[in-house]
Design a protein around this motif. Structure first.
Motif, PDB file in Angstrom:
ATOM      1  N   VAL A   1     -21.863 -15.778 -15.049  1.00 15.91           N
ATOM      2  CA  VAL A   1     -21.603 -14.708 -14.083  1.00 15.91           C
ATOM      3  C   VAL A   1     -20.368 -13.935 -14.531  1.00 15.91           C
ATOM      4  CG1 VAL A   1     -21.176 -14.151 -11.658  1.00 15.91           C
ATOM      5  CG2 VAL A   1     -22.534 -16.182 -12.258  1.00 15.91           C
TER       6      VAL A   1
ATOM      7  N   SER B   1     -17.364 -11.345 -14.079  1.00 16.39           N
ATOM      8  CA  SER B   1     -16.592 -10.916 -12.907  1.00 16.39           C
ATOM      9  C   SER B   1     -15.666  -9.767 -13.287  1.00 16.39           C
ATOM     10  CB  SER B   1     -15.801 -12.097 -12.339  1.00 16.39           C
ATOM     11  OG  SER B   1     -14.988 -12.682 -13.350  1.00 16.39           O
TER      12      SER B   1
ATOM     13  N   GLY C   1     -20.045 -18.257  -7.306  1.00 14.50           N
ATOM     14  CA  GLY C   1     -20.440 -19.361  -8.179  1.00 14.50           C
ATOM     15  C   GLY C   1     -20.535 -20.674  -7.428  1.00 14.50           C
ATOM     16  N   GLN C   2     -19.606 -20.896  -6.502  1.00 12.84           N
ATOM     17  CA  GLN C   2     -19.637 -22.110  -5.693  1.00 12.84           C
ATOM     18  C   GLN C   2     -20.898 -22.166  -4.836  1.00 12.84           C
ATOM     19  OE1 GLN C   2     -16.164 -22.593  -3.187  1.00 12.84           O
ATOM     20  NE2 GLN C   2     -17.184 -24.095  -1.879  1.00 12.84           N
TER      21      GLN C   2
ATOM     22  N   ASN D   1     -23.926 -22.996  -7.061  1.00  7.41           N
ATOM     23  CA  ASN D   1     -23.945 -24.388  -7.521  1.00  7.41           C
ATOM     24  C   ASN D   1     -24.243 -25.376  -6.403  1.00  7.41           C
ATOM     25  OD1 ASN D   1     -23.413 -23.731 -10.202  1.00  7.41           O
ATOM     26  ND2 ASN D   1     -21.199 -23.784  -9.887  1.00  7.41           N
TER      27      ASN D   1
ATOM     28  N   ALA E   1     -24.130 -22.199 -12.176  1.00  5.32           N
ATOM     29  CA  ALA E   1     -23.428 -20.962 -12.520  1.00  5.32           C
ATOM     30  C   ALA E   1     -22.021 -21.238 -13.018  1.00  5.32           C
ATOM     31  CB  ALA E   1     -23.366 -20.044 -11.298  1.00  5.32           C
ATOM     32  N   SER E   2     -21.607 -20.500 -14.028  1.00  5.65           N
ATOM     33  CA  SER E   2     -20.237 -20.525 -14.519  1.00  5.65           C
ATOM     34  C   SER E   2     -19.702 -19.099 -14.479  1.00  5.65           C
ATOM     35  CB  SER E   2     -20.171 -21.053 -15.950  1.00  5.65           C
ATOM     36  OG  SER E   2     -20.632 -22.391 -16.020  1.00  5.65           O
ATOM     37  N   VAL E   3     -18.551 -18.906 -13.830  1.00  3.28           N
ATOM     38  CA  VAL E   3     -17.948 -17.581 -13.704  1.00  3.28           C
ATOM     39  C   VAL E   3     -17.016 -17.352 -14.883  1.00  3.28           C
ATOM     40  CG1 VAL E   3     -16.486 -16.093 -12.270  1.00  3.28           C
ATOM     41  CG2 VAL E   3     -18.121 -17.667 -11.200  1.00  3.28           C
TER      42      VAL E   3
END
Length: 372
Positions: free
Chosen positions: A79, A81, A96-97, A100, A108-110
């Motif tokens: 993701v 940002s 993202g939280q 997940n 997801a990883s931001v």
């Protein structure tokens, strides 16, 4: 020749490093996410019979963790940002939280990026899967205009999470009651180099308006308005409220907000599809009546190549969230993301996102309907 104990240590150490690298790559975590020491220090430390037991125990635990993660067969999403110093970065961490915790089969990883332009280019190269976009630049991208001249992008809208109404603020004693009255008046169209500045000039050109433009930073312009060296400026609002610098001016200088008239609003709707025309209700600040102005939104976009079910599940989780996003971005506490998307969206929704809106019985405007 290596002793049996040394040979076992090297094998275990190799396994540790391999699994550690796999986890870092899969979950985009720093070296110390699952270990107290980085792999290079582990190699030096893990020698001798006593330490071997620690290696084997750690290896067993990490192997179980990696096995459980792989067993889930989760789809990894990156993701995009913006700068980590921005409040918008915190919002994307919250997104993202939500993904997940509430979207099955997706992780997801931001990642920190250069915001809209950078995110669109990264999506084009397949480096990220979704990310922050402003609605005006998103429209340029899909239409192949402005910065994307001749290179239309495969970009779809998922949702909009905040709006940025462009407020035309003037001193009450300037004697200006409408936008046409700014002709020949010293006026700042927006902070130098900002999207506000560029958009204001485009709006004025489209509407046949003019002013004696004065350039400067926020601090310079606020001081000039207070000292009556400049009649006013255009400044992005904070949702449907005036921003902090405008409120600073208002503490010592009575101000007015100039509104688009009906004809001007219709011209912008027909000739500038990259922006939205919005009605700001009474109460942007104490004593400020309702007005109409131009605006762009900030939202989340993704390529149409994202599969429909993934887009749908992400949007559903985000729309059903009641606290995580508002805790990350205070302007969301009294807002509805669906309404913001309908108000500020300028490009077609991703089919997965559109499915959620249709399930809610929401009639999509033509500009948001997915492309067939």
């Amino acid at each position: 020749m290596l002793s049996q104990e040394q040979h076992q240590a090297k094998i275990c150490d190799a396994h540790i490093v391999a699994i550690h690298a796999t986890i870092i790559e899969k979950f985009a975590l720093p070296a110390r996410s699952y270990f107290c020491e980085p792999a290079s220090e582990l190699r030096e430390e893990f020698t001798g019979r006593k330490i071997m037991r620690r290696v084997l125990g750690t290896l067993f635990g990490v192997t179980m963790l990696a096995g459980a993660a792989m067993a889930q067969d989760a789809k990894d999403l990156l993701v995009g940002s913006t700068s980590a110093s921005s409040s918008h970065y915190g919002y994307f961490v919250a997104v993202g939280q939500i993904i997940n915790e509430r979207v099955d089969g997706v992780k997801a990883s931001v990642v920190e990026t250069g915001a809209t332009m950078d995110n669109i280019r990264r999506m084009e190269r397949g480096q990220i899967d979704l990310g922050l976009v402003t609605t005006n630049v998103a429209q340029h991208a899909t239409a192949g205009t402005n910065e994307f001249e001749g290179r239309p992008q495969d970009l779809r809208l998922l949702w909009v999470y905040t709006g940025a109404p462009q407020n035309v603020v003037v001193r009450q004693d300037a004697g200006v009651s409408d936008l046409k009255g700014l002709e020949g008046v010293r006026f700042n169209p927006g902070i130098k180099g900002s999207a506000t500045e560029a958009t204001t000039e485009a709006v004025f050109k489209t509407l046949g308006l003019s002013a004696d433009y004065v350039r400067g930073s926020t601090t310079d312009v606020v001081d000039m308005i207070k000292d009556n060296r400049v009649a006013g400026y255009v400044k992005s609002g904070s949702g449907n409220k005036l921003d902090g610098s405008t409120m600073d001016v208002a503490t010592s200088t009575p101000i007015s907000i100039l509104s688009l008239d009906k004809d001007q609003a219709e011209i912008l709707r027909s000739k500038m599809p990259d922006i939205s025309v919005v009605d700001v209700p009474e109460g942007a600040a104490e004593g400020v009546p309702a007005y109409t102005t131009w605006s762009f939104g900030v939202g989340v976009g993704a390529p149409s190549s994202m599969d429909e079910d993934t887009a749908y599940k992400i949007l559903k989780a985000v729309m059903e969230d009641t606290s995580t996003q508002a805790n990350a971005l205070s302007t969301l506490k009294n807002e509805k993301l669906a309404d913001l998307t309908l108000q500020f969206g300028t490009i077609p929704l991703h089919p997965g996102a559109a499915r959620w809106f249709i399930e809610q019985g929401i009639d999509l405007p033509s500009k948001l309907k997915p492309k067939s």
